[in-house]
Design a protein around this motif. Structure first.
Motif, mmCIF file in Angstrom:
data_model
loop_
_atom_site.group_PDB
_atom_site.id
_atom_site.type_symbol
_atom_site.label_atom_id
_atom_site.label_comp_id
_atom_site.label_asym_id
_atom_site.label_seq_id
_atom_site.Cartn_x
_atom_site.Cartn_y
_atom_site.Cartn_z
ATOM 1 N N LEU A 1 56.383 -14.187 -40.872
ATOM 2 C CA LEU A 1 57.297 -14.764 -39.771
ATOM 3 C C LEU A 1 57.630 -15.707 -40.632
ATOM 4 C CD1 LEU A 1 55.577 -13.197 -36.447
ATOM 5 C CD2 LEU A 1 57.929 -12.596 -37.135
ATOM 6 N N GLU A 2 56.943 -16.900 -40.611
ATOM 7 C CA GLU A 2 57.336 -18.179 -41.766
ATOM 8 C C GLU A 2 58.462 -17.583 -42.151
ATOM 9 O OE1 GLU A 2 56.715 -21.332 -39.932
ATOM 10 O OE2 GLU A 2 57.567 -22.142 -41.341
ATOM 11 N N ARG A 3 57.817 -16.838 -43.032
ATOM 12 C CA ARG A 3 58.783 -16.899 -44.804
ATOM 13 C C ARG A 3 60.557 -16.442 -43.741
ATOM 14 N NH1 ARG A 3 54.489 -15.050 -46.837
ATOM 15 N NH2 ARG A 3 54.922 -12.801 -46.356
ATOM 16 N N LEU A 4 60.196 -15.129 -42.407
ATOM 17 C CA LEU A 4 61.519 -15.202 -41.976
ATOM 18 C C LEU A 4 62.403 -16.456 -41.369
ATOM 19 C CD1 LEU A 4 63.278 -12.484 -41.136
ATOM 20 C CD2 LEU A 4 62.010 -12.771 -39.293
ATOM 21 N N ALA A 5 61.856 -17.056 -41.008
ATOM 22 C CA ALA A 5 62.208 -18.107 -39.417
ATOM 23 C C ALA A 5 63.353 -19.291 -40.528
ATOM 24 C CB ALA A 5 60.775 -19.088 -38.947
ATOM 25 N N ALA A 6 62.261 -19.446 -42.455
ATOM 26 C CA ALA A 6 62.776 -20.046 -42.935
ATOM 27 C C ALA A 6 63.949 -19.852 -43.565
ATOM 28 C CB ALA A 6 61.775 -20.337 -43.807
ATOM 29 N N ARG A 7 64.218 -18.190 -43.917
ATOM 30 C CA ARG A 7 65.793 -17.698 -43.515
ATOM 31 C C ARG A 7 66.576 -17.993 -42.866
ATOM 32 N NH1 ARG A 7 63.627 -11.903 -45.493
ATOM 33 N NH2 ARG A 7 66.011 -11.086 -44.981
ATOM 34 N N LEU B 1 68.662 0.786 -39.869
ATOM 35 C CA LEU B 1 68.546 -1.126 -39.754
ATOM 36 C C LEU B 1 68.407 -1.288 -41.236
ATOM 37 C CD1 LEU B 1 66.384 -1.733 -36.740
ATOM 38 C CD2 LEU B 1 68.523 -2.145 -37.327
ATOM 39 N N GLY B 2 68.266 0.132 -42.274
ATOM 40 C CA GLY B 2 67.844 -0.316 -43.597
ATOM 41 C C GLY B 2 66.388 0.323 -43.573
ATOM 42 N N GLU B 3 65.382 -0.734 -44.475
ATOM 43 C CA GLU B 3 64.754 -0.275 -45.139
ATOM 44 C C GLU B 3 63.473 -1.639 -44.642
ATOM 45 O OE1 GLU B 3 63.031 1.397 -49.222
ATOM 46 O OE2 GLU B 3 64.484 0.745 -49.441
ATOM 47 N N PRO B 4 62.933 -1.099 -43.942
ATOM 48 C CA PRO B 4 61.806 -1.932 -43.423
ATOM 49 C C PRO B 4 60.543 -1.018 -43.677
ATOM 50 C CG PRO B 4 62.346 -0.288 -41.672
ATOM 51 C CD PRO B 4 62.764 -0.541 -42.973
ATOM 52 N N THR B 5 59.915 -2.246 -43.813
ATOM 53 C CA THR B 5 58.241 -1.411 -43.989
ATOM 54 C C THR B 5 57.246 -0.983 -43.444
ATOM 55 O OG1 THR B 5 57.275 -3.600 -43.932
ATOM 56 C CG2 THR B 5 57.572 -4.316 -46.429
ATOM 57 N N ALA B 6 57.708 -1.169 -42.252
ATOM 58 C CA ALA B 6 57.377 -0.088 -41.232
ATOM 59 C C ALA B 6 57.977 0.133 -40.373
ATOM 60 C CB ALA B 6 55.708 -1.326 -40.570
ATOM 61 N N THR C 1 69.519 -9.410 -42.302
ATOM 62 C CA THR C 1 70.962 -9.249 -41.750
ATOM 63 C C THR C 1 71.482 -7.713 -41.201
ATOM 64 O OG1 THR C 1 72.116 -10.495 -43.867
ATOM 65 C CG2 THR C 1 73.563 -8.865 -43.051
ATOM 66 N N ARG C 2 71.267 -6.941 -41.606
ATOM 67 C CA ARG C 2 72.068 -5.842 -41.204
ATOM 68 C C ARG C 2 70.842 -5.776 -39.625
ATOM 69 N NH1 ARG C 2 71.155 -0.330 -44.645
ATOM 70 N NH2 ARG C 2 72.452 0.645 -42.346
ATOM 71 N N ILE C 3 69.325 -6.192 -39.586
ATOM 72 C CA ILE C 3 69.116 -6.122 -38.155
ATOM 73 C C ILE C 3 69.561 -7.271 -36.983
ATOM 74 C CG2 ILE C 3 66.896 -7.560 -36.860
ATOM 75 C CD1 ILE C 3 64.975 -6.573 -39.322
ATOM 76 N N LEU C 4 70.193 -7.696 -37.907
ATOM 77 C CA LEU C 4 70.975 -8.965 -36.561
ATOM 78 C C LEU C 4 72.722 -8.073 -36.968
ATOM 79 C CD1 LEU C 4 70.228 -12.524 -38.135
ATOM 80 C CD2 LEU C 4 69.880 -11.795 -36.538
ATOM 81 N N GLU C 5 73.322 -7.600 -37.706
ATOM 82 C CA GLU C 5 73.982 -6.911 -36.933
ATOM 83 C C GLU C 5 73.683 -5.830 -35.970
ATOM 84 O OE1 GLU C 5 75.454 -5.000 -40.951
ATOM 85 O OE2 GLU C 5 75.979 -7.282 -41.538
ATOM 86 N N ALA C 6 72.688 -4.999 -36.210
ATOM 87 C CA ALA C 6 72.474 -3.973 -34.885
ATOM 88 C C ALA C 6 71.969 -4.774 -33.588
ATOM 89 C CB ALA C 6 70.888 -3.473 -35.534
#
Lengths: 367, 180
Positions: B69-75, B12-17, B152-157
């Motif tokens: 999560l709110e920032r993620l939702a905005a993206r 998935l790339g590089e998550p922070t946790a 993007t990678r999460i959604l692809e995954a």
């Protein structure tokens, strides 16, 4: 100014004495509750609903603990404009509360509950065999069982087994669990109210911080998992500590936010033994100059005392978990230590007395 | 308790946790009210990946996580559905919390913990990522800075057929349980 060497030496010596005073004071710290006579108290819980939205209900806890050597619940009376108000009892734990109901037409629901009780310091000599009455089978089953937030299997059992491994007697097990909670938990000053008491979550996350409902529930869960009957005692600090521990008493007569729960463990022969590891951590965090270490004399004294004794400056409401509030539209509550109310179908936030709104005041009565 | 034995296939790339692959059974659907009383069903979101986030107002790390999560939702307003679920708290407390911290995604009320129990949630916060068919693919039992993930990678995954690999990095926010 001339500095005389002799004065300097004397001054230095004096400074040395002064500097050592706090340590000296700590070294002489005393926290030793012993039964020394009953004290009589009255608390008044006043509850108002500022903006009623339909039918309003309230459930106000009243003292329902009666233990011959340390607590006597007295009469509770109330004044209210409620349509109905009556004293009710939880069937499982015999917790008591005043249940009031207002019609939707009532614009300013209010109830004031006055409760009297007597308390005294409590101490059990755990070094000598006692002759306490045996626990009934029903109580043994109740107080070794799981509650919604205190499971006794899984991680709780595993941790308990590790703590009591090698301990032979129930007293050894009870003390080991007490020491483990004291040494591994922490009081978190930003925890709302007295905490949640979700013991499994604490152990799974490794976060053993919280307040009394967390830390003492952890003790209760670990003890029960070791087969020891144990119970939380939910209550309220009502007076300052006589031993000078500011952290272990009410700071004023306004005790709206002075809720405190303690714990007990049942040991054969000794009966119910008071334990309060959460208050040891409170002493460590709050007693001046704050953030005391485990070897600070004040902490040592409190730790020694709070396995086997506690001070009678505190009201005991009940031992109840998972309390169903009769007539409520909301869910059962994990414990009944705060006034509860529903405005329409909405449960009010018991940890927000300013908006809720309620106050609790205490008064010591002359005998 | 969530099942987390990873079956490595898609990174998935590089998550922070840490996100862990879900290896348990499908999770039960639910219908829960939001703060205005409108009921939301999980199944309403079929066709789009879903992030189901269990939180509590007393949980200290939940506050910045909800903001992330709110920032993620905005993206990704159309690509990812976010459902935040308050566990066992009075409505008024949750309402006041979000008056101070408004979010654009639904905040649902699991008043009796029934959904949290059904999903095996032991720790607050816990989050699940479900694919577009609502099958759980990833979960995390800690707070996470969601907007730092490679979305993007999460959604692809999540749209891939292969099982998803859980990812761990060293810069993990500590697993925390509580504080208000």
């Amino acid at each position: 100014m001339r500095i005389n060497r002799r004065n300097l030496i004397e001054g230095g010596a004096a400074l040395g004495v002064m500097a050592s005073l706090p340590r000296l004071a700590h070294a002489q710290a005393t926290f030793a509750p012993r039964p020394a006579g009953w004290r009589n108290f009255q608390i008044v819980t006043r509850l108002e609903i500022a903006k009623p939205a339909g039918k309003v209900q309230a459930w106000v806890p009243v003292p329902a603990v009666n233990e011959s050597d340390w607590f006597r619940s007295g009469e509770s009376t109330w004044a209210t404009n409620a349509k109905t108000a009556s004293l009710k009892t939880d069937a499982k734990y015999a917790a008591e509360f005043v249940h009031a109901e207002w019609d939707a037409s009532e614009k300013a629901p209010v109830i004031e509950v006055t409760s009297r009780f007597s308390a005294q310091d409590r101490a059990v000599d755990v070094t000598r065999p006692g002759r306490a009455a045996p626990l009934s089978e029903a109580d043994r089953k109740l107080y070794t069982g799981a509650t919604e937030l205190i499971p006794i299997g899984g991680l709780v059992k595993q941790q308990s087994d590790r703590i009591v491994a090698g301990a032979v007697t129930d007293l050894q097990k009870a003390r080991r669990i007490y020491n483990w909670v004291v040494e591994n938990s922490a009081r978190n000053p930003s925890t709302r109210g007295c905490g949640i008491g979700d013991v499994a979550a604490m152990l799974k996350s490794g976060d053993l911080s919280g307040k009394c409902a967390d830390l003492n529930a952890l003790y209760v869960g670990l003890a029960r998992a070791a087969g020891l009957p144990a119970r939380d005692v939910y209550g309220l600090r009502v007076a300052p500590s006589r031993f000078g521990y500011r952290s272990l008493g009410a700071g004023s007569n306004n005790v709206t936010k002075a809720q405190h729960c303690r714990a007990e463990v049942y040991l054969t022969g000794l009966g119910w033994v008071p334990v309060d590891p959460a208050d040891v951590r409170k002493v460590m965090l709050e007693e001046p100059p704050a953030n005391l270490s485990l070897d600070d004399a004040k902490v040592v004294a409190a730790r020694r005392a709070l396995f086997g004794s506690w001070e009678g400056n505190w009201l005991a409401y009940n031992f109840a978990h998972d309390v169903m509030l009769p007539g409520a539209t909301g869910e059962p509550i994990a414990f009944l230590m705060y006034p509860q109310a529903e405005n329409g179908t909405e449960r009010l936030d018991a940890l927000d007395p300013e908006n809720f709104r309620y106050t609790i005041t205490s008064q010591e009565l002359s005998s | 308790m969530p099942h987390g034995a990873a079956v490595p296939e898609v990174a998935l790339g590089e998550p922070t946790a840490e996100l862990r692959a879900w290896s348990g059974q499908p999770l039960p659907g639910f219908v829960l009210p939001d703060l205005t009383g409108v009921r939301h069903a999980l199944i309403d979101g079929v066709g789009r990946p879903v992030l189901v986030h269990f939180f509590a107002t007393w949980c200290e790390p939940c506050r910045p996580e909800l903001q992330s999560l709110e920032r993620l939702a905005a993206r990704a307003p159309d690509r990812l559905r976010i459902l935040a679920i308050s566990v066992a708290e009075p409505d008024g407390r949750v309402r006041r919390f979000f008056e101070q911290l408004p979010v654009s995604f639904p905040v649902l009320l699991d008043r009796d913990r029934a959904v949290a129990k059904g999903w095996g949630v032991d720790i607050i916060p816990t989050s699940f990522l479900l694919d577009a068919t609502l099958n759980p693919r990833l979960f995390v039992e800690r707070d996470l800075e969601w907007d730092r993930l490679d979305l993007t990678r999460i959604l692809e995954a999540l749209s891939a057929r292969a099982p998803v690999r859980g990812v761990t990095t060293g810069d993990a926010a500590s697993m925390r349980r509580k504080t208000p």
